[in-house]
Design a protein around this motif. Sequence first.
Motif, PDB file in Angstrom:
ATOM      1  N   PRO A 188       0.792  -1.238   0.000  1.00  0.00           N
ATOM      2  CA  PRO A 188       0.000   0.000   0.000  1.00  0.00           C
ATOM      3  C   PRO A 188       0.818   1.279   0.000  1.00  0.00           C
ATOM      4  O   PRO A 188       0.353   2.315  -0.470  1.00  0.00           O
ATOM      5  N   LYS A 189       2.059   1.235   0.502  1.00  0.00           N
ATOM      6  CA  LYS A 189       2.868   2.449   0.579  1.00  0.00           C
ATOM      7  C   LYS A 189       3.824   2.603  -0.592  1.00  0.00           C
ATOM      8  O   LYS A 189       4.506   3.618  -0.707  1.00  0.00           O
ATOM      9  N   ASN A 190       3.857   1.609  -1.478  1.00  0.00           N
ATOM     10  CA  ASN A 190       4.880   1.619  -2.514  1.00  0.00           C
ATOM     11  C   ASN A 190       4.354   1.529  -3.938  1.00  0.00           C
ATOM     12  O   ASN A 190       5.129   1.691  -4.877  1.00  0.00           O
ATOM     13  N   ILE A 191       3.100   1.264  -4.121  1.00  0.00           N
ATOM     14  CA  ILE A 191       2.632   0.933  -5.458  1.00  0.00           C
ATOM     15  C   ILE A 191       1.393   1.743  -5.850  1.00  0.00           C
ATOM     16  O   ILE A 191       0.559   1.309  -6.624  1.00  0.00           O
ATOM     17  N   ASN A 192       1.279   2.974  -5.312  1.00  0.00           N
ATOM     18  CA  ASN A 192       0.211   3.881  -5.724  1.00  0.00           C
ATOM     19  C   ASN A 192       0.162   4.057  -7.232  1.00  0.00           C
ATOM     20  O   ASN A 192      -0.909   4.227  -7.820  1.00  0.00           O
ATOM     21  N   VAL A 193       1.349   4.026  -7.855  1.00  0.00           N
ATOM     22  CA  VAL A 193       1.424   4.254  -9.299  1.00  0.00           C
ATOM     23  C   VAL A 193       0.602   3.228 -10.079  1.00  0.00           C
ATOM     24  O   VAL A 193       0.024   3.551 -11.107  1.00  0.00           O
ATOM     25  N   ALA A 194       0.551   2.004  -9.612  1.00  0.00           N
ATOM     26  CA  ALA A 194      -0.197   0.967 -10.328  1.00  0.00           C
ATOM     27  C   ALA A 194      -1.691   1.255 -10.312  1.00  0.00           C
ATOM     28  O   ALA A 194      -2.385   1.076 -11.320  1.00  0.00           O
ATOM     29  N   LEU A 195      -2.182   1.711  -9.177  1.00  0.00           N
ATOM     30  CA  LEU A 195      -3.608   2.020  -9.078  1.00  0.00           C
ATOM     31  C   LEU A 195      -3.944   3.262  -9.890  1.00  0.00           C
ATOM     32  O   LEU A 195      -4.987   3.310 -10.557  1.00  0.00           O
ATOM     33  N   LEU A 196      -3.076   4.264  -9.864  1.00  0.00           N
ATOM     34  CA  LEU A 196      -3.293   5.460 -10.677  1.00  0.00           C
ATOM     35  C   LEU A 196      -3.333   5.100 -12.154  1.00  0.00           C
ATOM     36  O   LEU A 196      -4.182   5.592 -12.917  1.00  0.00           O
ATOM     37  N   LEU A 197      -2.441   4.221 -12.562  1.00  0.00           N
ATOM     38  CA  LEU A 197      -2.411   3.756 -13.940  1.00  0.00           C
ATOM     39  C   LEU A 197      -3.719   3.066 -14.313  1.00  0.00           C
ATOM     40  O   LEU A 197      -4.259   3.248 -15.407  1.00  0.00           O
ATOM     41  N   SER A 198      -4.250   2.289 -13.382  1.00  0.00           N
ATOM     42  CA  SER A 198      -5.493   1.560 -13.656  1.00  0.00           C
ATOM     43  C   SER A 198      -6.690   2.497 -13.729  1.00  0.00           C
ATOM     44  O   SER A 198      -7.617   2.264 -14.517  1.00  0.00           O
ATOM     45  N   ILE A 199      -6.690   3.564 -12.924  1.00  0.00           N
ATOM     46  CA  ILE A 199      -7.788   4.533 -12.974  1.00  0.00           C
ATOM     47  C   ILE A 199      -7.777   5.268 -14.308  1.00  0.00           C
ATOM     48  O   ILE A 199      -8.832   5.537 -14.895  1.00  0.00           O
ATOM     49  N   ALA A 200      -6.588   5.576 -14.804  1.00  0.00           N
ATOM     50  CA  ALA A 200      -6.469   6.261 -16.086  1.00  0.00           C
ATOM     51  C   ALA A 200      -6.774   5.340 -17.258  1.00  0.00           C
ATOM     52  O   ALA A 200      -7.145   5.818 -18.343  1.00  0.00           O
ATOM     53  N   GLY A 201      -6.639   4.016 -17.038  1.00  0.00           N
ATOM     54  CA  GLY A 201      -6.767   3.072 -18.147  1.00  0.00           C
ATOM     55  C   GLY A 201      -7.924   2.111 -18.045  1.00  0.00           C
ATOM     56  O   GLY A 201      -9.092   2.507 -18.097  1.00  0.00           O
ATOM     57  N   ILE A 202      -7.625   0.822 -17.838  1.00  0.00           N
ATOM     58  CA  ILE A 202      -8.636  -0.226 -17.994  1.00  0.00           C
ATOM     59  C   ILE A 202      -9.083  -0.850 -16.678  1.00  0.00           C
ATOM     60  O   ILE A 202      -9.741  -1.889 -16.673  1.00  0.00           O
ATOM     61  N   GLY A 203      -8.738  -0.238 -15.554  1.00  0.00           N
ATOM     62  CA  GLY A 203      -9.236  -0.728 -14.280  1.00  0.00           C
ATOM     63  C   GLY A 203      -8.230  -1.552 -13.506  1.00  0.00           C
ATOM     64  O   GLY A 203      -7.268  -2.093 -14.057  1.00  0.00           O
ATOM     65  N   ALA A 204      -8.484  -1.659 -12.191  1.00  0.00           N
ATOM     66  CA  ALA A 204      -7.531  -2.283 -11.277  1.00  0.00           C
ATOM     67  C   ALA A 204      -7.430  -3.790 -11.459  1.00  0.00           C
ATOM     68  O   ALA A 204      -6.401  -4.391 -11.154  1.00  0.00           O
ATOM     69  N   ASP A 205      -8.480  -4.424 -11.934  1.00  0.00           N
ATOM     70  CA  ASP A 205      -8.438  -5.882 -12.095  1.00  0.00           C
ATOM     71  C   ASP A 205      -7.772  -6.298 -13.400  1.00  0.00           C
ATOM     72  O   ASP A 205      -7.218  -7.394 -13.494  1.00  0.00           O
ATOM     73  N   GLN A 206      -7.819  -5.431 -14.412  1.00  0.00           N
ATOM     74  CA  GLN A 206      -7.231  -5.761 -15.714  1.00  0.00           C
ATOM     75  C   GLN A 206      -5.784  -5.294 -15.846  1.00  0.00           C
ATOM     76  O   GLN A 206      -5.021  -5.832 -16.649  1.00  0.00           O
ATOM     77  N   THR A 207      -5.381  -4.283 -15.085  1.00  0.00           N
ATOM     78  CA  THR A 207      -4.010  -3.774 -15.154  1.00  0.00           C
ATOM     79  C   THR A 207      -3.069  -4.742 -14.446  1.00  0.00           C
ATOM     80  O   THR A 207      -3.278  -5.094 -13.299  1.00  0.00           O
ATOM     81  N   ARG A 208      -2.040  -5.173 -15.135  1.00  0.00           N
ATOM     82  CA  ARG A 208      -1.102  -6.168 -14.603  1.00  0.00           C
ATOM     83  C   ARG A 208       0.123  -5.483 -13.994  1.00  0.00           C
ATOM     84  O   ARG A 208       0.621  -4.483 -14.523  1.00  0.00           O
ATOM     85  N   VAL A 209       0.599  -6.047 -12.895  1.00  0.00           N
ATOM     86  CA  VAL A 209       1.695  -5.441 -12.140  1.00  0.00           C
ATOM     87  C   VAL A 209       2.749  -6.485 -11.795  1.00  0.00           C
ATOM     88  O   VAL A 209       2.414  -7.592 -11.356  1.00  0.00           O
ATOM     89  N   GLN A 210       3.998  -6.118 -11.997  1.00  0.00           N
ATOM     90  CA  GLN A 210       5.119  -6.885 -11.466  1.00  0.00           C
ATOM     91  C   GLN A 210       5.923  -5.969 -10.545  1.00  0.00           C
ATOM     92  O   GLN A 210       6.169  -4.808 -10.885  1.00  0.00           O
TER      93      GLN A 210
END
Length: 259
Positions: free
Chosen positions: A177-199
């Motif tokens: 939760p403290k390190n990966i805000n960028v992934a959620l922001l990316l998902s809000i701008a794009g195709i959603g949190a469940d479809q956006t893939r993260v490594q």
Amino acid sequence: MKIGIIGTGNIATHLLQNINQANAVDGEIIALFGRNEKVGKQLSERYGVEFYSDFQAFVHTPLDVVVEAATVEAAEMYMKEVLESKKDMILSSIGVFKDDEFLMEMKEIAQTNAQTISLPSGAIGGLDLLQSANSLGGLREVRITTRKSPQSLGLEAVKAEELLFDGSARKAIDRFPKNINVALLLSIAGIGADQTRVQIIADPAIEQNTHTIEASGDFGKMTMKIENHPMPGNPKTSYLAALSIIAALKNRGNALVVG
């Protein structure tokens, strides 16, 4: 522009230095809210800003915009009241929007009160491209690979490169939760949190936090790599995250908007 800040950490200090001392923004921070009274009073004396440990007193000061620069928990606790007090909000802890219902509720309150919730780009770029690519639903795939030092992830014991996570943005924000805000922001701008893939990769050999974003769809393909310096004194936060808040404040109310 009268600005209030929730938080008394590195980002708050950076904003105070650059706004109240260096005049980087056409406005002034007049109020600061936090739970650490010792640090809050020190910042108050150094930068000429009123410190509040009582949120009601803070939120009822004559503010135009409130910057949340604290934690997901603080954002969840105070965001609704900020919006209901008819103040715009700039949100640093994007992880609070992992709950879709909470996101919709905050959007509805902001719309009702004619307020704006701003999500700064933080440590990444390419958000405008993703929004454009998905304007007619043509964005198909989005992936972000984040590579950080073990120290920035709170994993000092990791001595060799290690894949820590491979999954959806929604699950990533739960784990980090403290390190990966960028992934959620990316998902809000794009195709959603469940479809956006993260490594997420811990890599002792790097000094900069690195994000590689890949996207494809009807528009074509995109690959973007960002190498961020950490905030001085806080390896868990990207310096660019603080700069993006200043950019959001500078752009507020502009007649010309790029992107």
